[in-house]
Design a protein around this motif. Sequence first.
Motif: not given
Length: 317
Positions: A56-58, A115-125, A130-142
Amino acid sequence: MSEQYKPINWNKIEDAIDKATWEKLTEQFWLDTRIPLSNDLDDWRKMTKAEHNLVGKVFGGLTLLDTLQSQDGMTSLKENIRTQQEEAVLNNIEFMESVHAKSYSSIFETLNTEAEINEIFAWAETDEFLQYKAQKINDIYHNGTPLQRKIASVFLETFLFYSGFYTPLYYLGHNKLNNVAEIIKLILRDESVHGTYIGYKFQLGFNELSETEQADLKMWMYDLVFDLYSNEEKYTHELYDEIGWTESVLTFLRYNANKALMNLGQDPLFPDGAEDVNSVVMNGISTTTSNHDFFSQVGNGYRLGEVEVMSDEDYNF
């Protein structure tokens, strides 16, 4: 009078790689709805709670990164194109990244409760790494330069995705979740083309820089690899320590970080080669699929754009 609007002319090609990439991507077009994921339910029911949590997490993490690539990544790259055909190719890539992101939702819909799906997406957010690498890449994009954006894109597609890809490839090597892995192999096939194409476009621009500019950009690039890998180590420990695969996943990541650098025309950084990667995972990448009629749901492969054997050469044009 305003500047004339120019129609795209595919009969007058400025860069043959644009045409070759377009043809490759359209030949291997696919949709998740043609993969019989429900055939994996028997395997899923036999797996442990820890394995369910890992899967679920990956896939939650991969969904987030594909969303980033489709919503921000390709848009940023299209701001600096060399040819009209390049923009068409990036449009194709943008769409397929959306297909990839949707594919994970199809997997969740098959294997998980609401319920499991909602939990997975809440974890990803909310997950720190995970957020560090997404924000790092997104900052470069912008905020990055055109060449920095291409570096970020290649690192995302050829390096950062692979902490997630390891899991389904490992299970495939043990004859589990074969249809889930079928989707991952289709995604891998796309990503190998995306990474090499954008890496090629990077090299064209890089070769136009002065030696000083090249040296500065290379320093920035390797600093970024170290930063992303440091975060990826923490992310991998978080996901894989419980199941005991952490060191093997990190080897796989270092191998693919080298592949990303090679796509950019640079020297590999880590000592890890294909021979160091878990052979089960490498065999999973290399396993072909059974073919079937594109318009039926019998079997788990495609005649339209067959899944091909993956090899080192797939990372190069």
